[in-house]
Design an enzyme around this catalytic site. Structure first.
Site, PDB file in Angstrom:
ATOM      1  N   ASP A  74      -7.196  -1.664   3.609  1.00 48.16           N
ATOM      2  CA  ASP A  74      -6.224  -2.706   3.254  1.00 48.16           C
ATOM      3  C   ASP A  74      -6.598  -4.070   3.833  1.00 48.16           C
ATOM      4  OD1 ASP A  74      -4.548  -0.852   1.942  1.00 48.16           O
ATOM      5  OD2 ASP A  74      -3.615  -0.290   3.838  1.00 48.16           O
ATOM      6  N   ASP A 105       0.869  -1.162   0.000  1.00 46.82           N
ATOM      7  CA  ASP A 105       0.000   0.000   0.000  1.00 46.82           C
ATOM      8  C   ASP A 105       0.920   1.231   0.000  1.00 46.82           C
ATOM      9  OD1 ASP A 105      -2.266   1.712   0.448  1.00 46.82           O
ATOM     10  OD2 ASP A 105      -1.639   1.799   2.545  1.00 46.82           O
ATOM     11  N   ASP A 156      -1.779  -0.824   6.120  1.00 44.67           N
ATOM     12  CA  ASP A 156      -2.028  -0.319   7.475  1.00 44.67           C
ATOM     13  C   ASP A 156      -3.461   0.134   7.716  1.00 44.67           C
ATOM     14  OD1 ASP A 156      -1.790   1.965   5.761  1.00 44.67           O
ATOM     15  OD2 ASP A 156      -1.510   3.200   7.546  1.00 44.67           O
TER      16      ASP A 156
END
Length: 651
Positions: free
Chosen positions: A522, A316, A518
């Site tokens: 996600d 990410d 995080d």
């Protein structure tokens, strides 16, 4: 002592009974057969000696006791291996202080009273006073004061971390040099300390898939050993009865039956796969404990085994490759309106938003007002506040329509964009900054460039992963221009931008894929990936969905997790070599292959010692994982220079 010995003896018989009842054989079956054969043969010798004046024989009572002693030695060593990890966890749980100073505050923050209470009585939203040298009792947020907190016992970070209002503190860490007041956010079993202990304990109890190999080997190995032992007995007993080998081979006070029986028992005992059963669990226990001490929480042997197969890692962007704390780094006006007035109108419109971009703009405006000598907390009255998902916000501030957002928001409200605005936006996107446009009464009057700086270790980590044969991919919900700029800075060639949470999860489909993230968005991808790695500073949802938690929120620990996994699996394979190597070498010697040529034979008690030695070798091999060191350290990572090294905060 006698009752204790009987208790340990019975454990093997009960284990053998339950195994045979379920239709398979295990280590306990071999132990029961070996000790029974030695014991009941000894009883036979005693009875025959009592009923015959001329019979001479040698009993094997000591063989049974020696066998059980050596097997228990192996079990003791296994407990020692577990204990070393458990001791480390116990020390963690003891870090939290027994008492804390509870404060009662007025609305203006002044202290009404303070009282010392047990830490176990603290509840969420309680206010706690922590003076220099004291330990933080629970997880919380600093609301007053400044200090440096030593978090090395939790995160492994040697340097004290600066703490100011708004920063999080972890229970069990030490307040070094300042007075702070903390608001409790997590208490009891919810604290980071408790979560670490629970995760590691669960990891140690879970069976790794590689353990199934040992189980399969044991199921086929034990019957094979029993057959080999029986054939060994026949191979010595029949020739002995037929006098096919010299009688002087038979030791004094023995006959051919007893000699053959000793060879058969020795085969049973030396082949006992005790070490095989220790090979995987001891390595997993030591590795998960070592990982926890390094700030890498691995949720079980399954995650540990899968991590070593990883060939692709999906990252990410926001909060993972970047710090996740956006800030305004540049402003631009496109009209004669003063910058302070523009920012005042913008912050007043954004004040009701919880978006990270909004917070960055409000914080910037407060600092700007301080520079101009104005009250930093002053905000204009705003009405008709409305959030436009994926575009921005709009509000009526003192009779003016204020639009704060991206190009799409301007198009929705038909605010014309000049070539100057277009050029500035393009310039900011090339620098990996998010350009927030501000329109007043549908006229674009200015823009604020917001940057979310890259983590200093990001580029080095991507490079190191490449050297390990692992491909890195970035998947983000941000725009293509910003995503490509960030990817270029860290050295990632494959990028997927403007992807929603479901799309992120779909990208994890494939062979040996890990996801590092995080945020809440996600969590589907973290759960769908072969191995999900959650940044420790991320959301609870992401941490819950992940297989591995990186407590220090450092990308360096992605490498640590994979490298520790590889080292552990290599150690398990080495353990199998130790475990089976003794059997392969010991069984022919126990069967008497060398006896006709050298006179060397392996009595049952010595066979038991050899079997115990294999367990000792396996446990010692696993304990060597305690010496594991990270392949890459934060200190090794150069910090990039320049304010432009960052990206937007849109996910």
């Amino acid at each position: 002592m006698f009752s204790s010995s009987v208790h340990y003896w019975l454990e093997f018989y009960v284990g053998a009974y339950h195994a045979l009842k379920r239709g398979y054989s295990n280590m306990d079956v071999l132990v029961a057969l070996g000790t029974n054969a030695a014991y009941f043969y000894s009883v036979y010798i005693i009875v025959k000696a009592l009923t015959s004046d001329t019979f001479e024989g040698q009993d094997l009572f000591e063989t049974s006791s020696m066998l059980v002693s050596f097997i228990l030695l192996g079990k003791y060593l296994e407990v020692v291996a577990k204990g070393k990890t458990s001791d480390a966890l116990s020390k963690l749980t003891e870090l939290a202080p027994e008492t804390a100073v509870l404060l009662t505050l007025e609305k203006d923050g002044s202290v009404i009273s303070e009282v010392e209470i047990s830490t176990q009585l603290l509840q969420r939203n309680d206010f706690i006073k922590i003076v220099p040298g004291e330990k933080v009792p629970v997880d919380g947020v600093v609301i007053k004061g400044q200090s440096h907190v030593n978090e090395s016992m939790i995160t492994g970070e040697a340097r004290p971390i600066a703490k100011k209002p708004g920063d999080k503190v972890i229970g069990g860490t030490v307040n070094d040099n300042g007075f702070i007041i903390v608001k409790a956010t997590h208490v009891g079993s919810e604290t980071a300390l408790s979560q670490i202990v629970q995760l590691v304990e669960a990891a140690q109890l879970a069976r790794a898939p590689v353990q199934r190999l040992a189980d399969k080997i044991s199921r086929f190995f034990v019957p094979t050993v029993v057959v080999a032992a029986f054939l060994t007995w026949l191979g010595w007993f029949i020739p002995g009865q037929l006098h096919l080998y010299p009688q002087q081979w038979i030791p004094k006070a023995m006959d051919s039956f007893e000699l053959a029986l000793q060879f058969g028992i020795s085969v049973l005992v030396v082949a006992c796969p005790c070490a095989l059963g220790l090979a995987t669990p001891t390595a997993v226990m030591v590795a998960t404990g070592k990982g926890a001490s390094l700030g890498v929480l691995i949720k079980g042997g399954n995650a540990l085994e899968k991590a070593h197969k990883i060939k692709t890692i999906i990252f990410d962007k926001t909060g993972t490759l970047t710090k996740g704390k956006p800030s305004v780094v540049q402003t631009k006006t496109f009209s004669k309106i003063p910058l302070l007035e523009l920012c005042d109108l913008t912050a007043s419109a954004e004040a009701n938003s919880e978006h990270p971009l909004s917070k960055a703009i409000v914080e910037y405006t407060k600092k700007l007002r301080e520079q101009y000598g104005s009250p930093s907390d002053h905000m204009m009255d705003s009405k008709d506040f409305e959030v436009h998902p994926g575009a921005g916000v709009s509000a009526n501030v003192e009779g003016k329509l204020v639009l704060v957002g991206n190009k799409r928001l301007m198009q929705e409200f038909e605010a014309p964009m000049s070539s100057e605005v277009e050029e500035y936006m393009s310039e900011m996107e090339d620098l990996a900054r998010t350009c927030v446009l501000v329109a007043i009464d549908r006229v674009i009057c200015g823009a604020l460039a917001v940057s979310d700086p890259l983590k200093p270790e990001a580029g080095r980590v991507i490079s190191h992963l490449s050297s390990m044969g692992i491909t890195s991919i970035m998947v983000t919900g941000d725009n293509w221009a910003t995503a490509k700029s960030i990817a270029k800075q860290v050295g990632i060639s494959t990028v997927f931008a403007e992807i929603d949470p479901v799309g992120k999860a779909e990208k994890t489909q494939g062979l040996a894929v890990a996801m590092v993230g995080d945020g809440v968005n996600d969590s589907p991808a973290l759960a769908a990936a072969d191995v999900g790695m959650a940044i420790g500073a991320g959301t609870d949802v992401a941490i819950e969905a992940a297989d591995i938690v990186l407590m220090k929120s450092s990308l360096v620990d992605v490498i640590t997790a994979i490298d520790l996994s590889r080292k552990t699996l290599a150690k398990i394979r080495l353990n199998y070599v130790w475990a089976l190597g003794y059997n392969v070498l010991g069984m022919p010697i126990a069967a008497g292959v060398l006896f006709p040529f050298t006179g060397i034979r392996l009595p049952p008690w010595l066979a038991g010692a050899c079997m115990a030695a294999s367990s000792v070798s396996v446990v010692c091999s696993s304990l060597l994982l305690q010496l594991y060191k990270k392949p890459l350290h934060v200190e090794d990572v150069p910090i990039p220079a320049g304010p432009g090294d960052g990206g937007s905060n849109l996910v």
